[in-house]
Design a protein around this motif. Structure first.
Motif, PDB file in Angstrom:
ATOM      1  N   ALA A 247      -4.670 -18.106  -1.516  1.00 42.60           N
ATOM      2  CA  ALA A 247      -5.251 -16.923  -2.153  1.00 42.60           C
ATOM      3  C   ALA A 247      -6.770 -16.861  -2.011  1.00 42.60           C
ATOM      4  O   ALA A 247      -7.431 -17.895  -1.896  1.00 42.60           O
ATOM      5  CB  ALA A 247      -4.883 -16.934  -3.639  1.00 42.60           C
TER       6      ALA A 247
ATOM      7  N   LYS B 287      -3.846  -6.346  -2.593  1.00 39.53           N
ATOM      8  CA  LYS B 287      -3.487  -7.409  -3.552  1.00 39.53           C
ATOM      9  C   LYS B 287      -3.645  -6.818  -4.948  1.00 39.53           C
ATOM     10  O   LYS B 287      -4.728  -6.347  -5.312  1.00 39.53           O
ATOM     11  CB  LYS B 287      -4.404  -8.622  -3.365  1.00 39.53           C
TER      12      LYS B 287
ATOM     13  N   ILE C 159       0.582  -7.698  -1.771  1.00 42.94           N
ATOM     14  CA  ILE C 159       0.601  -9.056  -2.338  1.00 42.94           C
ATOM     15  C   ILE C 159       0.504  -8.881  -3.846  1.00 42.94           C
ATOM     16  O   ILE C 159      -0.491  -8.343  -4.356  1.00 42.94           O
ATOM     17  CB  ILE C 159      -0.592  -9.876  -1.802  1.00 42.94           C
TER      18      ILE C 159
ATOM     19  N   HIS D 113       0.433 -10.216  -7.607  1.00 46.63           N
ATOM     20  CA  HIS D 113       0.286 -11.238  -8.645  1.00 46.63           C
ATOM     21  C   HIS D 113       1.235 -10.813  -9.764  1.00 46.63           C
ATOM     22  O   HIS D 113       1.054  -9.761 -10.375  1.00 46.63           O
ATOM     23  CB  HIS D 113      -1.181 -11.270  -9.113  1.00 46.63           C
TER      24      HIS D 113
ATOM     25  N   ASN E 286       2.728 -13.715  -5.680  1.00 48.48           N
ATOM     26  CA  ASN E 286       1.642 -14.622  -6.065  1.00 48.48           C
ATOM     27  C   ASN E 286       1.717 -14.856  -7.577  1.00 48.48           C
ATOM     28  O   ASN E 286       2.183 -14.000  -8.309  1.00 48.48           O
ATOM     29  CB  ASN E 286       0.296 -13.969  -5.678  1.00 48.48           C
TER      30      ASN E 286
ATOM     31  N   MET F 243       1.969 -16.499  -1.855  1.00 49.19           N
ATOM     32  CA  MET F 243       0.533 -16.795  -1.817  1.00 49.19           C
ATOM     33  C   MET F 243       0.222 -17.797  -2.925  1.00 49.19           C
ATOM     34  O   MET F 243       0.588 -17.575  -4.076  1.00 49.19           O
ATOM     35  CB  MET F 243      -0.277 -15.510  -2.021  1.00 49.19           C
TER      36      MET F 243
END
Ligand SMILES: Cc1cc2nc3c(=O)[nH]c(=O)nc-3n(C[C@H](O)[C@H](O)[C@H](O)COP(=O)(O)O)c2cc1C
Length: 323
Positions: A10, A133, A163, A165, A205, A224
């Motif tokens: 990351a 992200k 991506i 989180h 992630n 990630m």
């Protein structure tokens, strides 16, 4: 198939600088690496090489930018083009007050139209398709439909890689550190995104390690890893095999002597020793001699040790004889 799957480290401010990335690259050839976040204006008005220079060995490498203005984002990415990054990523996940004041980061999740404009402007100006992200939501905007609408809108503008989180952010009352642990992980939302948008590349992630890669493979396109990569860089020694490589696993003694050579080259270019030693602190974490190693590195960084000290001689012997 492993070859199509992504395993990445990351973007982390003050951590994933070029030296940490170089060390990781000595450990794994195939893991995708991300830069620290760079704000658009810093690339446009600052000295870009300060933010953009890297060692060619670091690729595959992504640059992460922060931007809230399509035209600034396009100019920033255009500035970075000659450096040949493999990917440019837009930060739509950071909840820090400073980032919020700039209108960047996670607050942009509330404005998918603007993110779409950024994606389009960058593509038109440079031909680069930004990856995004982001988080699963923020504050009260934390339902799956909010997340899906964000992804759908931005994908329509041409973004293909998301991506995620897998926790939401609180824009008030939690600092960035607490925002990485207090809101619970919600991986199911990320799996559902992949099911609902199978044509997109969806990377998960949050709380992942190298070992998560195989477990997650049936549900998403990749993993990630943030803090666990900083805490246990050596865990990436198995990464290339997980990614389908048949080459030999890295050997710590060889990694250290290659890093020593790099360190000397960088010092000759004026980089401070303490900065070059920082990525090495956790290389033997949790192993016999790991604490002594940290102490010795610290002394070396403080100038209490001979500056020409051989890293290999400082390393815990048993761990470097592991092969
Ligand atoms: C010290 C630190 C700095 C970070 N800086 C950034 C950053 O510049 N850009 C970004 O998108 N995320 C940043 N993050 C968040 C990470 O990229 C990642 O999303 C988060 O740590 C969750 O993953 P993890 O549980 O594997 O650590 C940072 C995290 C840490 C710990």
């Amino acid at each position: 198939m492993a070859a199509d799957r992504r395993l990445s480290i990351a973007p982390m401010l003050d951590r994933s600088d070029r030296h940490f990335r170089y060390l990781l690259r000595l450990i794994s050839k195939k893991t995708r690496l991300y830069s620290e976040m760079v704000v658009d204006r810093a690339l446009i008005h600052g000295e870009p090489s300060r933010h953009l220079d890297y060692h060619p060995a670091e690729r595959p490498l992504a640059l992460q930018i922060a931007s809230a203005e399509p035209n600034l984002a396009a100019r920033a990415v255009a500035r970075a083009l000659p450096w040949g990054y493999d990917e440019v990523n837009l930060n739509v996940g950071c909840p820090s007050q400073r980032v919020q004041r700039g209108g960047f980061g996670v607050v942009l999740m509330r404005d998918p139209k603007r993110v779409s404009e950024i994606v389009r402007a960058v593509y038109q100006e440079t031909g680069v398709r930004l990856s995004i992200k982001h988080r699963v939501g923020l504050d009260g905007d934390d339902g799956y439909s909010f997340l899906a609408r964000f992804v759908e809108t931005v994908a329509l503008a041409g973004a293909e890689v998301f991506i995620v989180h897998a926790r939401k952010a609180w824009t008030r009352g939690l600092d960035p550190k607490a925002n990485r642990s207090v809101p619970p992980l919600q991986p199911e939302k990320v799996y559902r995104l992949k099911r609902d948008f199978p044509e997109l590349t969806v990377v998960i992630n949050g709380g992942m390690t190298v070992q998560s890669f195989e477990r997650q493979s049936s549900r998403v396109d990749g993993v990630m890893v943030g803090r666990a990569a900083w805490e246990r860089p050596w865990s990436f020694a198995v990464a290339d095999r997980l990614l389908g490589a048949t080459t030999e696993e890295a050997d710590r003694a060889r990694v250290l002597s290659a890093y020593q050579q790099y360190l000397e080259e960088m010092r000759a270019q004026g980089v401070r020793l303490a900065r070059l030693l920082k990525p090495l602190y956790n290389l033997f974490k949790g192993e016999p001699g790991g604490r002594l190693w940290r102490r010795r590195l610290h002394e070396l960084a403080q100038g209490a040790q001979e500056p020409s000290a051989d890293l290999l001689q400082l390393a815990p012997l048993e761990a470097t004889r592991e092969k």
